[in-house]
Motif scaffolding. Structure first.
Motif, PDB file in Angstrom:
ATOM      1  N   CYS A   1       0.777  -1.170   0.306  1.00 25.36           N
ATOM      2  CA  CYS A   1       0.225   0.067   0.141  1.00 25.36           C
ATOM      3  C   CYS A   1       0.860   1.194   0.058  1.00 25.36           C
ATOM      4  O   CYS A   1       0.421   2.763  -0.733  1.00 25.36           O
TER       5      CYS A   1
ATOM      6  N   HIS B   1      -8.923   1.971   2.976  1.00 31.78           N
ATOM      7  CA  HIS B   1      -9.220   0.812   2.612  1.00 31.78           C
ATOM      8  C   HIS B   1      -7.862  -0.956   1.947  1.00 31.78           C
ATOM      9  O   HIS B   1      -8.110  -1.741   2.381  1.00 31.78           O
TER      10      HIS B   1
ATOM     11  N   LYS C   1      -4.637  -3.291   1.690  1.00 40.35           N
ATOM     12  CA  LYS C   1      -4.283  -4.443   2.116  1.00 40.35           C
ATOM     13  C   LYS C   1      -2.568  -4.843   1.675  1.00 40.35           C
ATOM     14  O   LYS C   1      -3.283  -5.563   0.544  1.00 40.35           O
ATOM     15  N   ASP C   2      -2.214  -4.862   2.330  1.00 42.69           N
ATOM     16  CA  ASP C   2      -0.754  -5.193   2.128  1.00 42.69           C
ATOM     17  C   ASP C   2      -1.271  -6.730   2.229  1.00 42.69           C
ATOM     18  O   ASP C   2      -1.269  -7.430   1.930  1.00 42.69           O
TER      19      ASP C   2
END
Length: 365
Positions: free
Chosen positions: A313, A322, A324-325
């Motif tokens: 991200c 919102h 997410k890695d």
């Protein structure tokens, strides 16, 4: 290239992926092609089933000196060892069958032997066991999956971090390197050595014929000694060059800061082998210098390598709360159409063997 987290797969799904990687590898697909070739010979029948000699029509060489009584077009028995074969129809089906059995043994030995080597390492090294215990992954499935993936040059491991969590386990990396090479670029030299060994051990004429006339069978992975030497020199030269450049440019980088000198050298060697073959990685590629990334881009242009810069991200130009890695690459966020295009490209890379003769026009002689 992964599009989902590897640890999201169940054990059953991992076994299914392992089977798909096994049957999609270079060794298995080439063995399948050899069986199709044998089926064609069984239908047409060999030229002479009595041995490795066959009848040919020859004109008398001394026709001028032999007089009118000489006969042209006489059928004579010519040993195959004295002929330069260009026609695969002259090969005894028993030879193809022997090669098929040898390939099956090669496939089993490389995959099962590699799995056993990894499993024994995991049993003997507590640190590596602890990593798998924390992730809830069994030693058997990890060993089998990683070995099949390495031999098949798929680049997958059952853990999200690929081989990054094992970057300090140098012995494990050294065990995987020959697995990667034996399943792809060095498959031909390994196969020739196997044929030579079987000829010496068994003394069968089929293996003797394969060693003497590798081109006669039409199996592209059978090469003569000179071609195998050239191939090995090329592969080793590329690996050494990449390892030296990697160590020179990344020795003090953040990606290798937790490794000692020995581990850095082994890690550089492992990374260099994967840059032209499987695509397994011990570092986050996004943390490497641009020079190394350009080098890897050139190297991976010759084959199916699943390298990716990952998905973070922090790389977004516009911050998204919102986001997410993920451990998988950018392809995991592509649209369905984009993934289909990439699938077509990867399939074309796997089918490159069917166009190997397309470059003959470039030979200026």
């Amino acid at each position: 290239m992964a599009t989902v987290e590897m640890e999201d797969f169940s054990s059953t799904q991992l076994w299914m992926l392992a089977i798909l990687m096994l049957i999609g590898g270079e060794v298995f697909t080439s063995m399948l092609g050899l069986h199709f070739m044998k089926a064609k010979f069984d239908t047409k029948g060999p030229v002479n089933k009595t041995g490795y000699s066959f009848y040919v029509d020859v004109e008398s060489i001394n026709y001028a000196n032999s007089g009118p009584s000489s006969t042209q077009g006489t059928k004579v028995m010519v040993p195959m060892s004295e002929l330069r074969l260009e026609d695969k129809d002259h090969v005894d089906p028993k030879t193809i069958e022997s090669l098929g059995y040898a390939l099956m043994v090669y496939l089993l030995v490389t995959n099962l032997g590699s799995s056993l080597a990894i499993y024994l390492y995991l049993r003997l090294v507590p640190d590596a066991q602890d990593v798998l215990k924390r992730k809830g992954i069994g030693r058997v499935i990890f060993s089998m999956f990683t070995a099949i993936s390495s031999v098949g040059n798929c680049g997958f491991t059952p853990v999200n971090e690929n081989m990054i969590i094992f970057q300090n386990n140098s012995i494990l990396l050294l065990l995987i390197i020959p697995q990667i090479l034996s399943g792809n670029t060095l498959f031909a030299p390994c196969l020739r050595f196997m044929m030579w060994s079987l000829k010496k051990i068994t003394g069968k004429k089929e293996y003797h014929f394969i060693v003497q006339h590798p081109e006669a069978l039409g199996y592209k992975h059978l090469m003569n000694s000179r071609e195998c030497i050239y191939l090995m020199v090329t592969v080793i030269s590329f690996i050494i060059t990449q390892t030296i450049l990697f160590c020179s440019l990344e020795w003090s980088s953040e990606a290798l800061q937790e490794m000692n000198s020995y581990q850095k050298i082994v890690g550089a060697l492992f990374q260099s082998v994967n840059a032209r073959h499987a695509g397994e990685s011990i570092v986050d590629l996004s943390s490497l210098s641009s020079s190394i990334l350009v080098l890897y881009t050139i190297m991976i242009a010759y084959g199916n390598v699943g390298f990716s810069l990952g998905y973070s991200c922090q790389r977004l130009l516009n911050h998204n709360t919102h986001c997410k890695d993920a451990s998988y690459g950018f392809v995991g966020r592509w649209s369905d159409k984009g993934k289909v295009i990439l699938i077509i490209v990867m399939v074309f890379g796997r089918l490159k063997a069917f166009n190997m003769k397309g470059g003959r026009a470039w030979k200026l002689r």
